[in-house]
Design an enzyme around this catalytic site. Structure first.
Site, short mmCIF file in Angstrom:
data_model
loop_
_atom_site.label_atom_id
_atom_site.label_comp_id
_atom_site.label_asym_id
_atom_site.label_seq_id
_atom_site.Cartn_x
_atom_site.Cartn_y
_atom_site.Cartn_z
N CYS A 1 1.50 -3.18 -4.03
CA CYS A 1 2.27 -3.56 -2.60
C CYS A 1 2.10 -5.16 -2.63
CB CYS A 1 1.84 -3.15 -1.43
SG CYS A 1 2.37 -1.39 -1.13
N GLU B 1 -0.83 0.51 5.73
CA GLU B 1 -1.21 -0.20 4.56
C GLU B 1 0.07 0.18 3.80
OE1 GLU B 1 -1.48 -0.76 1.19
OE2 GLU B 1 -2.72 -1.73 0.85
#
Length: 453
Positions: free
Chosen positions: A261, A227
């Site tokens: 993020c 990720e």
């Protein structure tokens, strides 16, 4: 020793002991040797352990939140919420993991054929500093429930938080040969991937680091979940609930001082409401208060490191030089610590730094759009593909966006967020594989076919 700076003051915190390469290898060996015992525990016993982990996290909620505030600058109220969400993750997999991994019968020429999901072995989790408890739990909870053992390499910015987190697991009854913390610098961490008893890798971090880790894991034929970064687009149409949308967009961009993020980073606004939206965001950003993260009256703490703040300021300065207008923020504060003000850049165009690069801090770029087609084209004009969102009351527009946006997840009239019940991950330079949900627990298992004559 692991050297850490308090980002609120800029002063050094007491150094934390680190492991040598030999000690790190010995730790992995210990956890790998524990796999034989942990994998034989029934789902009922793993459930009980994960339930105890959730309780232990809640018992230590205040200490964990204070450590995050001290080491990486997370506001205390956000830290408390992070620990609670992490406990929820442990509870979720305790309650649903066995069902997600139940054997599945499939028709064939056998008298009985089915698929089962045994664990792989020892999984290495390489974790970032921005959500050190939550990102650890979304790796640890499903991996442990599946029967794997885990070693986690926390970021050197948060050594005390990582040590306390693992202590919570031990207090809950997790064996020391089932979970362990590798307190090592990043230069040593890369060598851990090649350890023969590490069977898979989970990594959350930058796209650049992810490319290196992916190649190293692939060289050893080890599965990996990555990720990575994001430059998440948000489309705001004139028929949206503007007050709700602007509140949520502000919240998304400012959580953890913008160090997320999946935060909104590029906002595309229909031209008829563009001026109104820019002014409303300016007002909201200007009211936000930066300061000591342990003071609950403050909305934002500092950025985690000085180099991160300097990089963010470079991105802002280059974009202003290229023609973006700064409505608020954009200056380096003279105060101690690594603070950066909420910054609103408008009239942003493709090619500007804040459009092309991930901005990991409290900076929002705003771009006017004429049509939904233009908005979708600009939203997809990125190498990243983590999250995306759209605000509109028009169902046809919603349907078009859902079919067109290229990202791991799409939020409609709401915030892009991670949720234990739903898979999370990206495409492109945002990575591959999924964490959370039923998909996440199946990343680190052997999809094993059984055929019986």
């Amino acid at each position: 020793m692991l050297e850490t700076i308090n980002p609120t003051t800029g002063q050094a915190l007491p150094p934390s002991p680190s492991l040598s390469l030999e000690q790190a290898h010995a730790t992995i060996d210990k956890v790998a040797n524990g796999f034989a015992e942990w994998k034989t525990k029934s789902f009922a016993k793993r459930t009980a352990v994960l339930k105890a982990v959730a309780a232990s996290l809640r018992d230590n909620q205040n200490e964990l939140a204070n450590l995050m505030a001290l080491e990486m600058g997370k506001p205390i109220k956000e830290g408390l919420a992070e620990v609670e969400k992490s406990a929820w993750c442990a509870d979720y997999y305790a309650e649903h993991g066995a069902d997600f991994l139940a054997p599945e019968s499939l028709e064939s020429d056998a008298s009985h054929s089915y698929v089962q999901y045994p664990p792989l072995g020892t999984v290495l989790g390489i974790l970032p500093w921005n959500a050190p408890v939550w990102l650890a739990l979304r790796f640890l909870a499903p991996a442990l429930m599946a029967g794997n053992t885990c070693v986690l390499k926390a970021d050197p910015n948060v050594p005390a938080t990582a040590n306390k987190l693992v202590e919570c697991f031990y207090q809950a009854g997790v064996p020391e040969n089932a979970v362990a913390n590798l307190a090592v610098p990043n230069s040593v961490a890369s060598k851990m991937i090649d350890h023969p008893k590490v069977k898979a890798v989970s990594f959350t971090g930058s796209s650049k680091a992810g490319q290196f880790i992916a190649s190293q894991a692939a060289a050893g034929l080890k599965p990996a979940v990555l990720e990575l970064g994001g430059s998440d687009p948000c489309i705001l149409m004139a028929d949206a609930d503007l007050e709700k949308a602007l509140d949520i967009i502000t919240l998304s961009r400012m959580i953890n001082a913008g160090q997320s993020c999946i935060a909104v980073k590029r906002l595309f606004v229909e031209k008829s409401i563009y001026s109104q939206v820019c002014e409303a965001l300016r007002e909201r950003f200007s009211k936000l208060k930066c300061g000591d993260p342990r003071d609950e009256t403050n909305n934002l703490g500092p950025l985690a490191r000085e180099d991160l703040r300097d990089q963010l300021h470079r991105q802002v300065s280059q974009s202003i030089d290229a023609g973006a207008r700064c409505l608020t923020g954009g200056d380096l504060p003279s105060r101690s610590g690594f603070f950066y003000p909420p910054t609103l850049l408008v009239d942003v165009k493709p090619g500007m730094t804040v459009f092309e690069e991930e901005t990991f801090g409290p900076v929002l770029s705003v771009t006017p759009i004429e049509t939904i087609d233009q908005a979708l084209e600009l939203a997809n004009d990125t190498e990243y593909g983590l999250g995306a969102s759209i605000w509109t009351s028009n169902q046809a527009t919603i349907d078009r966006a859902i079919k067109t946006l290229e990202s791991g997840q799409i939020a409609v009239n709401g915030i892009v967020k991670s949720d234990p019940r739903l898979p999370s991950g990206g495409i492109g330079k945002s990575g591959y594989g999924r964490e959370l949900g039923p998909q996440g627990i199946r990343e680190f298992v052997n999809v094993q076919q059984i055929w019986i004559a």
